[in-house]
Design a protein around this motif. Structure first.
Motif, PDB file in Angstrom:
ATOM      1  N   LEU A 149      -7.871   2.480  -6.779  1.00  0.00           N
ATOM      2  CA  LEU A 149      -6.800   2.366  -5.797  1.00  0.00           C
ATOM      3  C   LEU A 149      -7.293   1.653  -4.544  1.00  0.00           C
ATOM      4  O   LEU A 149      -8.338   1.970  -3.997  1.00  0.00           O
ATOM      5  CB  LEU A 149      -6.283   3.759  -5.424  1.00  0.00           C
ATOM      6  N   LEU A 150      -6.505   0.667  -4.086  1.00  0.00           N
ATOM      7  CA  LEU A 150      -6.803  -0.031  -2.848  1.00  0.00           C
ATOM      8  C   LEU A 150      -5.983   0.503  -1.679  1.00  0.00           C
ATOM      9  O   LEU A 150      -6.470   0.616  -0.566  1.00  0.00           O
ATOM     10  CB  LEU A 150      -6.529  -1.538  -2.991  1.00  0.00           C
ATOM     11  N   LYS A 151      -4.711   0.804  -1.941  1.00  0.00           N
ATOM     12  CA  LYS A 151      -3.835   1.264  -0.870  1.00  0.00           C
ATOM     13  C   LYS A 151      -2.584   1.881  -1.476  1.00  0.00           C
ATOM     14  O   LYS A 151      -2.107   1.437  -2.528  1.00  0.00           O
ATOM     15  CB  LYS A 151      -3.459   0.094   0.048  1.00  0.00           C
ATOM     16  N   GLN A 152      -2.048   2.887  -0.813  1.00  0.00           N
ATOM     17  CA  GLN A 152      -0.789   3.478  -1.222  1.00  0.00           C
ATOM     18  C   GLN A 152       0.002   3.863   0.012  1.00  0.00           C
ATOM     19  O   GLN A 152      -0.574   4.107   1.077  1.00  0.00           O
ATOM     20  CB  GLN A 152      -1.009   4.710  -2.114  1.00  0.00           C
ATOM     21  N   GLY A 153       1.321   3.899  -0.118  1.00  0.00           N
ATOM     22  CA  GLY A 153       2.119   4.295   1.027  1.00  0.00           C
ATOM     23  C   GLY A 153       3.568   3.889   0.894  1.00  0.00           C
ATOM     24  O   GLY A 153       3.961   3.162  -0.033  1.00  0.00           O
TER      25      GLY A 153
END
Length: 616
Positions: A396-400
């Motif tokens: 995972l690099l980024k979540q939101g």
């Protein structure tokens, strides 16, 4: 997940010493010898021909021949009397490093303001500035780091030892050699402080009889891992360092010992650090589920031996030490004379430590990423064709959450109440998954695309409604067609971060910014920061970073000099380094540390030179 990068301190400090102000003042006094006034620090812009060798027969060699060995009891007494735990030693050292850099930055800036220009040529000005950096004027004395239990003792510097002051060696060695001796001395004394704290972790916590009864053997194994192996290696390492110091009051070298242990023995750190994910989880569970454990830890932490430090600070000691050790070797490397044998051993030691640190980081990442991917997989429900999320090569690099703009950009649409609708993005290193959150902490996936087929475009400012809106294009989505989304972020920095993560600039993706930006703005960390998102950078006190991008709402995208890691962090955690000469010196030191870390590149360069000669 917190990585070993958090344990890094600034590797490219301008003038890192255990006691910068006092040692610089003494160095200036020791430097008033014939020929010493024209000397400059290697790597500050002077050529080898301009800079006299610091390891010449009339200085270091002469000192090594005339000085007698120090009795073993003297060093043993010094080590045994170290009063600071490693956590205290490290904190005081980094705080003092920050203050030293602030003062040097202010002094050089002040001198520049007092002498605005002149008739000197640019070359002459640069030489004068380099000489000023090499021999700074007397400044306000900084707080001393007292290593001994006696608060009035001054044995916190190599040059303060009675054997050193009575030997006459300070009248022989040049200032830079004295600074190098201090750097090597700090490596040894900090290892002693580290061993003291490590021994406290084992004797006070791990081997406590009540602790043994409370913990199941499997819990104790996860919580303390192979700390006994780590401590055994540290003990042998420290013993060899002490033997080297006993040979002569002038330390010949320590990096050869560091290289040997990094290559053959420091694999125990990889085992310990790789266990971090399970160690943190077990510690948290024990505190929540076992009242007896919680009460015992609280009681043990109150013991005066712990000096108010929490149990968790002892558990992370090996994480901090292996990265700090690399920093200390870097500090030695900045002091040794170029193209010397000691430079070669320092580079070899640094290279081996770099490999150990990378293996530790990879071990932490592997454990944490696997658990994270399993957790995400359980939360996803596919409205489209299912995509397997769990993969050994995916993370995972980024979540939101973002707001998706629906309908065309017309004045009629802008007046409707349902202009934006919430969407949730999971961005992996090779895949984007677009979802909507549904009850039960679940996410329904309605589109996806390979990360390589993503394109982003910032929308021109069209008023408050469309502020922080950007366009995301999926060149080939889950239905094998092109799709476009207009997404609104909560702030300018959040928009920039999403755009950078979704589609990084391919021209600079694999190129170090540090290698091509000669006068990039720089900051130093003055407040530690723990990353909250995968695209953020954990900062340690005194870290030096290049500013690559800055947002108006207080976020910086930067590259840390000592390990070239990049990420976002709040600007409030840092302060800017204003003087360009200090920034330039930081970069020069960084280049020197990393210049020989790619042997394949050096071999290719040599082959190209050979081929060119053959053609001629």
């Amino acid at each position: 997940m917190e990585l070993l990068a958090a344990a890094f301190s600034a590797a490219c400090a301008v003038d890192h010493d255990s006691s910068t102000s006092e040692s610089d003042t003494r160095d200036s006094a020791a430097g008033h010898l014939p020929g010493s006034e024209s000397s400059s620090t290697p790597g500050n812009g002077t050529t080898p021909e301009e800079c006299p060798a610091l390891d010449s027969p009339t200085t270091l060699t002469e000192a090594l021949q005339m000085i007698h060995p120090i009795p073993a009891d003297s060093w043993r007494l010094l080590i045994e009397q170290i009063g600071l735990l490693y956590q205290e030693y490290r904190d005081k050292s980094t705080l003092q490093e920050i203050e030293a850099r602030r003062q040097q930055d202010a002094e050089v800036q002040g001198n520049a303001d007092e002498c605005p220009g002149g008739d000197d040529t640019p070359e002459e000005e640069e030489d004068e500035e380099d000489e000023e950096l090499a021999s700074p004027p007397e400044r306000r004395t900084l707080p001393q780091i007292c290593l001994l239990s006696n608060p009035h003792s001054r044995f916190n510097l190599w040059q303060d030892l009675p054997e050193i002051r009575s030997s006459g060696v300070l009248d022989i060695l040049q200032p830079e050699e004295i600074k190098l001796q201090e750097a090597m001395f700090e490596l040894v004394t900090s290892e002693a402080s580290y061993y003291k704290s490590l021994n406290l972790l084992v004797s006070h916590f791990m081997e406590n009889e009540r602790m043994k009864k409370i913990l199941h053997p499997s819990e104790a194994h996860i919580l303390f891992s192979n700390v006994l192996d780590v401590m055994a290696v540290s003990e042998r390492f420290l013993l060899e360092l002490e033997h080297r110091m006993e040979e002569n009051v002038v330390i010949s070298d320590v990096c050869d010992i560091v290289h040997h242990y990094a290559a053959d023995h420091f694999s125990v750190y990889i085992t310990y650090v790789s266990n971090q994910t399970y160690q943190e989880r077990t510690h948290k569970q024990l505190l929540q589920e076992k009242a007896a454990f919680r009460e015992l830890i609280a009681q043990l932490e109150l013991d005066p031996k712990c000096k108010g430090l929490p149990f968790s600070s002892f558990l992370i000691l090996p994480f901090q030490r292996i990265t700090r050790l690399k920093l200390l070797v870097q500090n030695i490397l900045k002091r040794v004379e170029e193209r010397s044998e000691r430079e070669c051993t320092a580079l070899d030691a640094h290279r081996e430590l770099e490999m150990v640190v990378k293996a530790c980081n990879e071990g932490v990442r592997k454990m944490s990423r696997t658990e994270q991917m399993i957790s995400i997989q359980k939360k996803l429900e596919f409205k489209i064709k299912s995509v397997p999320i769990i993969s050994h090569s995916r993370w995972l690099l980024k979540q939101g959450e973002l707001q998706q703009m629906s309908g065309p950009k017309t004045s009629r649409t802008l007046r409707t109440k349902k202009l934006f609708r919430e969407v949730y993005l999971f961005l992996f290193n090779d895949l984007l998954v677009i979802c909507r959150q549904i009850p039960g902490d679940k996410y329904q996936v309605f589109d996806s695309a390979p990360r390589g087929l993503l394109r982003v475009e910032e929308l021109e400012d069209q008023g408050q409604t469309l502020a922080n809106v950007f366009i995301l294009r999926l060149l080939e989505n889950a239905d094998d067609r092109e799709a476009t989304y207009m997404l609104k972020a909560s702030s300018q920095s959040e928009m920039k971060r999403w755009m950078t993560s979704l589609a990084p600039n391919r021209r600079t993706k694999f190129v170090s910014f540090t290698s091509r930006l000669l006068d990039c703005p720089q900051v130093q960390c003055v407040h530690p920061y723990v990353a909250q998102q995968p695209d953020e950078l954990t900062l340690e006190l005194a870290d030096i970073l290049n500013i690559l991008e800055k947002t108006e709402d207080g976020w910086i995208f930067g590259e840390r000099l000592h390990d070239q890691e990049r990420g976002w962090f709040p600007s409030s955690m840092t302060e800017e380094i204003l003087n360009p000469k200090i920034r330039s010196q930081n970069l020069k030191e960084c280049f020197r540390v990393h210049k020989m870390e790619d042997p394949q590149r050096s071999q290719n360069k040599d082959r190209r030179k050979l081929g060119s000669r053959n053609r001629q």
